[in-house]
Design a protein around this motif. Sequence first.
Motif, PDB file in Angstrom:
ATOM      1  N   CYS A 270       0.642  -1.248  -0.028  1.00  0.00           N
ATOM      2  CA  CYS A 270       0.033  -0.148   0.008  1.00  0.00           C
ATOM      3  C   CYS A 270       0.981   1.270   0.073  1.00  0.00           C
ATOM      4  CB  CYS A 270      -1.076   0.164   1.341  1.00  0.00           C
ATOM      5  SG  CYS A 270      -2.207  -1.188   1.277  1.00  0.00           S
ATOM      6  N   GLN A 271       2.176   0.974  -0.005  1.00  0.00           N
ATOM      7  CA  GLN A 271       3.092   2.425   0.085  1.00  0.00           C
ATOM      8  C   GLN A 271       4.216   2.254  -1.405  1.00  0.00           C
ATOM      9  OE1 GLN A 271       5.020   2.641   3.778  1.00  0.00           O
ATOM     10  NE2 GLN A 271       3.247   1.248   4.802  1.00  0.00           N
ATOM     11  N   ASN A 272       4.661   3.351  -1.416  1.00  0.00           N
ATOM     12  CA  ASN A 272       5.553   3.572  -2.602  1.00  0.00           C
ATOM     13  C   ASN A 272       6.837   2.848  -1.791  1.00  0.00           C
ATOM     14  OD1 ASN A 272       4.111   4.783  -4.194  1.00  0.00           O
ATOM     15  ND2 ASN A 272       4.701   6.747  -4.311  1.00  0.00           N
ATOM     16  N   ALA A 273       7.817   2.379  -3.055  1.00  0.00           N
ATOM     17  CA  ALA A 273       8.969   1.821  -2.628  1.00  0.00           C
ATOM     18  C   ALA A 273      10.124   2.540  -3.203  1.00  0.00           C
ATOM     19  CB  ALA A 273       9.296   0.121  -3.158  1.00  0.00           C
ATOM     20  N   ASP A 274      10.806   3.372  -2.332  1.00  0.00           N
ATOM     21  CA  ASP A 274      11.913   4.264  -2.975  1.00  0.00           C
ATOM     22  C   ASP A 274      13.335   3.196  -3.027  1.00  0.00           C
ATOM     23  OD1 ASP A 274      10.246   6.095  -3.209  1.00  0.00           O
ATOM     24  OD2 ASP A 274      10.578   7.211  -1.334  1.00  0.00           O
ATOM     25  N   HIS A 275      13.991   3.350  -4.013  1.00  0.00           N
ATOM     26  CA  HIS A 275      15.062   2.451  -4.040  1.00  0.00           C
ATOM     27  C   HIS A 275      16.411   3.325  -3.983  1.00  0.00           C
ATOM     28  CE1 HIS A 275      13.454  -1.448  -5.552  1.00  0.00           C
ATOM     29  NE2 HIS A 275      12.531  -0.761  -5.684  1.00  0.00           N
ATOM     30  N   TYR A 276      17.362   2.996  -3.094  1.00  0.00           N
ATOM     31  CA  TYR A 276      18.549   3.806  -3.073  1.00  0.00           C
ATOM     32  C   TYR A 276      19.726   2.676  -3.098  1.00  0.00           C
ATOM     33  CZ  TYR A 276      15.574   7.173  -0.947  1.00  0.00           C
ATOM     34  OH  TYR A 276      14.573   8.107  -0.780  1.00  0.00           O
ATOM     35  N   CYS A 277      20.910   3.369  -3.579  1.00  0.00           N
ATOM     36  CA  CYS A 277      22.075   2.287  -3.626  1.00  0.00           C
ATOM     37  C   CYS A 277      22.666   2.538  -2.272  1.00  0.00           C
ATOM     38  CB  CYS A 277      23.167   3.215  -4.429  1.00  0.00           C
ATOM     39  SG  CYS A 277      24.827   2.402  -4.449  1.00  0.00           S
ATOM     40  N   PRO A 278      22.812   0.857  -1.815  1.00  0.00           N
ATOM     41  CA  PRO A 278      23.485   0.974  -0.351  1.00  0.00           C
ATOM     42  C   PRO A 278      24.980   1.382  -0.184  1.00  0.00           C
ATOM     43  CG  PRO A 278      23.110  -1.319  -1.751  1.00  0.00           C
ATOM     44  CD  PRO A 278      22.629  -0.219  -2.294  1.00  0.00           C
ATOM     45  N   SER A 279      25.617   1.419  -1.437  1.00  0.00           N
ATOM     46  CA  SER A 279      26.975   1.909  -1.351  1.00  0.00           C
ATOM     47  C   SER A 279      27.158   3.430  -1.291  1.00  0.00           C
ATOM     48  CB  SER A 279      27.675   1.543  -2.707  1.00  0.00           C
ATOM     49  OG  SER A 279      27.886   0.328  -2.581  1.00  0.00           O
ATOM     50  N   CYS A 280      26.563   4.262  -1.984  1.00  0.00           N
ATOM     51  CA  CYS A 280      26.474   5.501  -1.818  1.00  0.00           C
ATOM     52  C   CYS A 280      25.285   6.436  -1.501  1.00  0.00           C
ATOM     53  CB  CYS A 280      27.044   6.215  -3.090  1.00  0.00           C
ATOM     54  SG  CYS A 280      25.928   6.234  -4.628  1.00  0.00           S
ATOM     55  N   ASN A 281      24.105   5.817  -1.192  1.00  0.00           N
ATOM     56  CA  ASN A 281      22.889   6.251  -0.850  1.00  0.00           C
ATOM     57  C   ASN A 281      22.264   6.928  -1.813  1.00  0.00           C
ATOM     58  OD1 ASN A 281      22.872   5.039   1.831  1.00  0.00           O
ATOM     59  ND2 ASN A 281      24.083   6.582   2.390  1.00  0.00           N
ATOM     60  N   ALA A 282      22.834   7.018  -3.230  1.00  0.00           N
ATOM     61  CA  ALA A 282      22.097   7.573  -4.274  1.00  0.00           C
ATOM     62  C   ALA A 282      20.650   7.140  -4.548  1.00  0.00           C
ATOM     63  CB  ALA A 282      22.820   7.703  -5.614  1.00  0.00           C
ATOM     64  N   TYR A 283      19.593   7.948  -4.816  1.00  0.00           N
ATOM     65  CA  TYR A 283      18.297   7.597  -5.205  1.00  0.00           C
ATOM     66  C   TYR A 283      18.307   7.122  -6.566  1.00  0.00           C
ATOM     67  CZ  TYR A 283      13.341   8.201  -6.737  1.00  0.00           C
ATOM     68  OH  TYR A 283      12.315   8.134  -7.366  1.00  0.00           O
TER      69      TYR A 283
END
Length: 79
Positions: free
Chosen positions: A60-73
């Motif tokens: 029921c929510q959006n999934a925002d993806h980020y890089c675990p190495s540099c935290n880039a969106y």
Amino acid sequence: MNNIAPVGPKPGTLICPSCRASVVTRIEHKATTRTHIVAFLLCLFLCWPCICVPYCVDSCQNADHYCPSCNAYLGTYQA
């Protein structure tokens, strides 16, 4: 949908455009207007304790993806 890379509801493997590392994305789920509307409707038609359900269910929510190495969106999967 504002995606930098094609993403889905689950963590995915891709190459980060910022750091060029091959990563499995880190996901943060965020409530949207639709999540709030569903909670409001549950409150109106069922019972008030049910309003927490949309906030506890990832679909029921959006999934925002980020890089675990540099935290880039990396992108958003809209539920």
